[in-house]
Design a protein around this motif. Structure first.
Motif, PDB file in Angstrom:
ATOM      1  N   PRO A 236       0.828  -1.218   0.000  1.00  0.00           N
ATOM      2  CA  PRO A 236       0.000   0.000   0.000  1.00  0.00           C
ATOM      3  C   PRO A 236       0.858   1.262   0.000  1.00  0.00           C
ATOM      4  CG  PRO A 236      -0.784  -1.579   1.635  1.00  0.00           C
ATOM      5  CD  PRO A 236       0.526  -2.093   1.145  1.00  0.00           C
ATOM      6  N   ASP A 237       0.291   2.314  -0.562  1.00  0.00           N
ATOM      7  CA  ASP A 237       0.958   3.617  -0.616  1.00  0.00           C
ATOM      8  C   ASP A 237       2.254   3.592  -1.431  1.00  0.00           C
ATOM      9  OD1 ASP A 237      -0.881   5.188   0.925  1.00  0.00           O
ATOM     10  OD2 ASP A 237      -0.138   4.180   2.718  1.00  0.00           O
ATOM     11  N   THR A 238       2.314   2.707  -2.432  1.00  0.00           N
ATOM     12  CA  THR A 238       3.486   2.687  -3.299  1.00  0.00           C
ATOM     13  C   THR A 238       3.561   3.985  -4.100  1.00  0.00           C
ATOM     14  OG1 THR A 238       3.516   0.276  -3.506  1.00  0.00           O
ATOM     15  CG2 THR A 238       4.568   1.532  -5.260  1.00  0.00           C
ATOM     16  N   LEU A 239       4.719   4.618  -4.109  1.00  0.00           N
ATOM     17  CA  LEU A 239       4.917   5.831  -4.893  1.00  0.00           C
ATOM     18  C   LEU A 239       5.095   5.432  -6.355  1.00  0.00           C
ATOM     19  CD1 LEU A 239       5.532   6.706  -1.937  1.00  0.00           C
ATOM     20  CD2 LEU A 239       7.217   8.286  -2.877  1.00  0.00           C
ATOM     21  N   LEU A 240       4.335   6.075  -7.257  1.00  0.00           N
ATOM     22  CA  LEU A 240       4.268   5.660  -8.655  1.00  0.00           C
ATOM     23  C   LEU A 240       4.757   6.755  -9.588  1.00  0.00           C
ATOM     24  CD1 LEU A 240       0.705   4.026  -8.571  1.00  0.00           C
ATOM     25  CD2 LEU A 240       2.917   2.854  -8.387  1.00  0.00           C
ATOM     26  N   THR A 241       5.331   6.332 -10.703  1.00  0.00           N
ATOM     27  CA  THR A 241       5.722   7.289 -11.738  1.00  0.00           C
ATOM     28  C   THR A 241       4.474   7.776 -12.459  1.00  0.00           C
ATOM     29  OG1 THR A 241       6.018   5.485 -13.339  1.00  0.00           O
ATOM     30  CG2 THR A 241       7.954   6.184 -12.091  1.00  0.00           C
ATOM     31  N   GLY A 242       4.540   8.999 -12.971  1.00  0.00           N
ATOM     32  CA  GLY A 242       3.424   9.555 -13.725  1.00  0.00           C
ATOM     33  C   GLY A 242       2.326  10.147 -12.879  1.00  0.00           C
ATOM     34  N   GLN A 243       2.418  10.047 -11.570  1.00  0.00           N
ATOM     35  CA  GLN A 243       1.408  10.649 -10.704  1.00  0.00           C
ATOM     36  C   GLN A 243       1.815  12.075 -10.339  1.00  0.00           C
ATOM     37  OE1 GLN A 243       0.370   8.301  -7.261  1.00  0.00           O
ATOM     38  NE2 GLN A 243      -1.129   7.149  -8.450  1.00  0.00           N
ATOM     39  N   ALA A 244       0.824  12.861  -9.940  1.00  0.00           N
ATOM     40  CA  ALA A 244       1.112  14.230  -9.506  1.00  0.00           C
ATOM     41  C   ALA A 244       2.021  14.193  -8.278  1.00  0.00           C
ATOM     42  CB  ALA A 244      -0.190  14.958  -9.173  1.00  0.00           C
ATOM     43  N   PRO A 245       2.999  15.084  -8.198  1.00  0.00           N
ATOM     44  CA  PRO A 245       3.892  15.099  -7.032  1.00  0.00           C
ATOM     45  C   PRO A 245       3.144  15.162  -5.705  1.00  0.00           C
ATOM     46  CG  PRO A 245       4.755  16.542  -8.738  1.00  0.00           C
ATOM     47  CD  PRO A 245       3.390  16.099  -9.201  1.00  0.00           C
ATOM     48  N   ARG A 246       2.018  15.923  -5.676  1.00  0.00           N
ATOM     49  CA  ARG A 246       1.258  16.026  -4.430  1.00  0.00           C
ATOM     50  C   ARG A 246       0.722  14.673  -3.995  1.00  0.00           C
ATOM     51  NH1 ARG A 246       1.847  19.128  -0.585  1.00  0.00           N
ATOM     52  NH2 ARG A 246       2.040  17.128   0.419  1.00  0.00           N
ATOM     53  N   ASP A 247       0.296  13.843  -4.952  1.00  0.00           N
ATOM     54  CA  ASP A 247      -0.235  12.515  -4.622  1.00  0.00           C
ATOM     55  C   ASP A 247       0.862  11.632  -4.037  1.00  0.00           C
ATOM     56  OD1 ASP A 247      -2.714  13.301  -5.527  1.00  0.00           O
ATOM     57  OD2 ASP A 247      -2.443  12.454  -7.528  1.00  0.00           O
ATOM     58  N   ASN A 248       2.048  11.662  -4.646  1.00  0.00           N
ATOM     59  CA  ASN A 248       3.146  10.852  -4.126  1.00  0.00           C
ATOM     60  C   ASN A 248       3.616  11.357  -2.761  1.00  0.00           C
ATOM     61  OD1 ASN A 248       3.518   8.760  -6.018  1.00  0.00           O
ATOM     62  ND2 ASN A 248       4.664  10.096  -7.391  1.00  0.00           N
ATOM     63  N   LEU A 249       3.604  12.664  -2.562  1.00  0.00           N
ATOM     64  CA  LEU A 249       3.993  13.203  -1.257  1.00  0.00           C
ATOM     65  C   LEU A 249       2.989  12.812  -0.184  1.00  0.00           C
ATOM     66  CD1 LEU A 249       5.309  16.747  -2.227  1.00  0.00           C
ATOM     67  CD2 LEU A 249       6.653  14.840  -1.337  1.00  0.00           C
ATOM     68  N   ASP A 250       1.705  12.781  -0.528  1.00  0.00           N
ATOM     69  CA  ASP A 250       0.693  12.328   0.428  1.00  0.00           C
ATOM     70  C   ASP A 250       0.964  10.883   0.852  1.00  0.00           C
ATOM     71  OD1 ASP A 250      -0.621  14.735   0.470  1.00  0.00           O
ATOM     72  OD2 ASP A 250      -2.140  14.155  -1.013  1.00  0.00           O
ATOM     73  N   LYS A 251       1.326  10.041  -0.111  1.00  0.00           N
ATOM     74  CA  LYS A 251       1.662   8.653   0.211  1.00  0.00           C
ATOM     75  C   LYS A 251       2.919   8.590   1.081  1.00  0.00           C
ATOM     76  CE  LYS A 251      -0.236   6.720  -4.088  1.00  0.00           C
ATOM     77  NZ  LYS A 251       0.087   5.982  -5.333  1.00  0.00           N
ATOM     78  N   LEU A 252       3.900   9.418   0.747  1.00  0.00           N
ATOM     79  CA  LEU A 252       5.131   9.442   1.537  1.00  0.00           C
ATOM     80  C   LEU A 252       4.840   9.827   2.982  1.00  0.00           C
ATOM     81  CD1 LEU A 252       8.265   9.379   1.703  1.00  0.00           C
ATOM     82  CD2 LEU A 252       8.219  11.808   1.105  1.00  0.00           C
ATOM     83  N   PHE A 253       4.021  10.856   3.193  1.00  0.00           N
ATOM     84  CA  PHE A 253       3.703  11.291   4.551  1.00  0.00           C
ATOM     85  C   PHE A 253       2.949  10.191   5.310  1.00  0.00           C
ATOM     86  CE2 PHE A 253       3.549  15.899   2.841  1.00  0.00           C
ATOM     87  CZ  PHE A 253       4.929  15.938   2.850  1.00  0.00           C
ATOM     88  N   ASN A 254       2.092   9.476   4.615  1.00  0.00           N
ATOM     89  CA  ASN A 254       1.354   8.393   5.261  1.00  0.00           C
ATOM     90  C   ASN A 254       2.301   7.296   5.739  1.00  0.00           C
ATOM     91  OD1 ASN A 254      -1.297   7.456   6.009  1.00  0.00           O
ATOM     92  ND2 ASN A 254      -1.065   5.854   4.474  1.00  0.00           N
ATOM     93  N   VAL A 255       3.293   6.988   4.909  1.00  0.00           N
ATOM     94  CA  VAL A 255       4.280   5.978   5.279  1.00  0.00           C
ATOM     95  C   VAL A 255       5.173   6.492   6.406  1.00  0.00           C
ATOM     96  CG1 VAL A 255       6.316   4.734   4.451  1.00  0.00           C
ATOM     97  CG2 VAL A 255       4.263   4.858   3.022  1.00  0.00           C
ATOM     98  N   MET A 256       5.579   7.743   6.320  1.00  0.00           N
ATOM     99  CA  MET A 256       6.472   8.311   7.324  1.00  0.00           C
ATOM    100  C   MET A 256       5.836   8.370   8.708  1.00  0.00           C
ATOM    101  SD  MET A 256       8.104  11.389   5.024  1.00  0.00           S
ATOM    102  CE  MET A 256       8.930  12.193   6.365  1.00  0.00           C
ATOM    103  N   ALA A 257       4.513   8.426   8.753  1.00  0.00           N
ATOM    104  CA  ALA A 257       3.815   8.515  10.044  1.00  0.00           C
ATOM    105  C   ALA A 257       3.651   7.155  10.722  1.00  0.00           C
ATOM    106  CB  ALA A 257       2.441   9.157   9.841  1.00  0.00           C
ATOM    107  N   SER A 258       4.156   6.084  10.111  1.00  0.00           N
ATOM    108  CA  SER A 258       3.976   4.739  10.672  1.00  0.00           C
ATOM    109  C   SER A 258       4.675   4.576  12.012  1.00  0.00           C
ATOM    110  CB  SER A 258       4.497   3.685   9.690  1.00  0.00           C
ATOM    111  OG  SER A 258       3.829   3.760   8.461  1.00  0.00           O
ATOM    112  N   PHE A 259       5.829   5.202  12.156  1.00  0.00           N
ATOM    113  CA  PHE A 259       6.574   5.190  13.417  1.00  0.00           C
ATOM    114  C   PHE A 259       7.622   6.287  13.328  1.00  0.00           C
ATOM    115  CE2 PHE A 259       8.614   2.130  10.592  1.00  0.00           C
ATOM    116  CZ  PHE A 259       9.950   2.498  10.638  1.00  0.00           C
ATOM    117  N   GLY A 260       8.369   6.498  14.391  1.00  0.00           N
ATOM    118  CA  GLY A 260       9.364   7.563  14.409  1.00  0.00           C
ATOM    119  C   GLY A 260      10.712   7.068  14.876  1.00  0.00           C
ATOM    120  N   GLY A 261      11.665   7.986  14.950  1.00  0.00           N
ATOM    121  CA  GLY A 261      12.979   7.652  15.468  1.00  0.00           C
ATOM    122  C   GLY A 261      13.955   7.143  14.439  1.00  0.00           C
ATOM    123  N   TYR A 262      13.658   7.302  13.142  1.00  0.00           N
ATOM    124  CA  TYR A 262      14.566   6.786  12.108  1.00  0.00           C
ATOM    125  C   TYR A 262      15.461   7.901  11.585  1.00  0.00           C
ATOM    126  CZ  TYR A 262      10.327   8.244   9.551  1.00  0.00           C
ATOM    127  OH  TYR A 262       9.214   8.923   9.096  1.00  0.00           O
TER     128      TYR A 262
END
Length: 388
Positions: A236-262
């Motif tokens: 889930p939330d795989t970042l894809l080519t050809g998508q709007a940068p905002r869509d990929n950044l939304d996916k990135l933020f969703n993944v980044m919120a999974s845990f902290g301390g990295y």
């Protein structure tokens, strides 16, 4: 009628003057404009008089003066005194929330209270390095300028401090998906081994906190599009080519919120995505803005990650080899020997290995003896640098 007849020719008799008060006043008879002008003039004069005559340099802001006694049992007061202290509150700030300004030439740089660094939360994370979003908390650069890469990197030898010692970093990927296997890796592997967690496991905050308390450095896996997507699906939330940068950044933020301390992120698959500058550039820019590193797993020679990391001042590293493409003990040991050879030639080397039970067990056996051969195991951040 008699009066009219007795008046001189061509003149009318004058009307008798009423000696009573005439209350039949019309509004137009009042000088309203003059009254309004007079009131405005009085207001202006009053304000000017207050500015000139009242000595109030704080402009009416609430001020409280506190006398600090150097003999007090208050630790903060003992450090601050005998410096002059002024406590002020802004006009929109309640007086209860007081700000302290310390005036004095002898105040040392840094924290004048001597209290120490910011207190971590229950998961061992520094609140000043977290940004609250609708998806959860994600990393950010602190107000002091400290980055998550700097704050969460495990202290160790670096190429600059190794004194000629050969350094090896090994990153174990795919953790967090199997609780039993993850707990075994945390307990079995030396603390200098870096652990990479997928964003899909349960109780990740608690598990990652346990790994960090055990001394392990942490990186986050981000799912990126491979060439054969969706036959090979990173999740889930795989970042894809050809998508709007905002869509990929939304996916990135969703993944980044999974845990902290990295300290940073590592790609999970992503040969197609990491080869596309247009799609990858906004992601690398965001990592740089948030003070995170990027580790390339080395699986694709077409990755533009090195160039983008350098352009965005991202701490960067690239793995030299995958260690368990053939997940058998003999094959893994052979790859580890090749990693040692690489470190001998270059002074350092990075290997990536999965969290399979045979891989974890073989890695633990190798790590117990490698230092006797003149190598030092270090967390991966020690071999990463900006613009590498």
């Amino acid at each position: 009628m008699a009066d009219d007849l007795s008046a001189p020719l061509g003149r009318k008799a004058a009307k008798p003057v009423s000696r009573g008060l005439n209350l039949n006043l019309k509004p137009t008879a009042l000088p309203l404009a003059r009254i309004a002008f007079g009131v405005a003039a009085l207001i202006v004069v009053g304000i000017g008089a207050r500015v000139l005559l009242v000595n109030d340099p704080m402009g009416g802001r609430p001020v409280t003066e506190i006398s600090l006694n150097s003999g007090s049992s208050n630790a903060i007061a003992e450090v601050v005194a005998p410096n002059e202290v002024t406590i002020t509150a802004g006009p929109e700030m309640p007086v209860e929330n007081l700000g302290v300004t310390i005036v004095g030439d002898d105040v040392p740089d840094g924290d004048p209270t001597g209290i120490g660094p910011e207190t971590a939360n229950a998961d061992g994370l520094l609140p000043d390095l977290l940004e609250e979003t609708e998806r959860g908390a994600i990393p950010r650069v602190a107000a002091t300028g400290e980055t998550p890469f700097e704050a969460y990197a495990r202290p160790s030898l670096t190429p600059a401090t190794a004194g000629g010692k050969r350094l090896i970093a090994v990153v174990v990927t795919g953790l967090g998906l199997n609780e039993t296997g993850t707990a075994n890796a945390i307990d079995t592997l030396p603390e200098a081994i870096t652990l990479a967690f997928a964003p899909y496991g349960k109780s990740l905050n608690r598990t990652v906190a346990s790994a960090r308390s055990g001394g392990h450095e942490i990186v986050l896996e981000i799912p990126l599009e491979p060439f054969d997507y969706p036959d090979s699906d990173p999740g889930p939330d795989t970042l894809l080519t050809g998508q709007a940068p905002r869509d990929n950044l939304d996916k990135l933020f969703n993944v980044m919120a999974s845990f902290g301390g990295y300290v940073g992120v590592i790609n999970h698959m992503g040969a197609r995505f990491t080869a596309s500058t247009a799609d990858f550039a906004p992601i690398m820019e965001e990592l740089g803005a948030r003070g995170l590193g990027y580790l390339d797993d080395g699986s694709s020679n077409r990755s533009v990650a090195p160039q983008l990391a350098a352009a965005n001042n991202v701490e960067f590293g690239r793995a030299d080899m995958m260690l368990d493409q053939n997940p058998t003990r003999a094959s893994i040991l052979a790859q580890l020997a090749a990693l040692e050879a690489r470190a001998t030639d270059a002074g350092q080397a990075i290997g990536v290995i999965s969290a399979l039970p045979v891989s974890v067990q073989t890695l633990a056996e190798w790590a117990g003896a490698v230092e006797s051969r003149g190598f030092a195991i270090v967390p991966v951040s020690a071999l990463m640098k900006a613009g590498a």
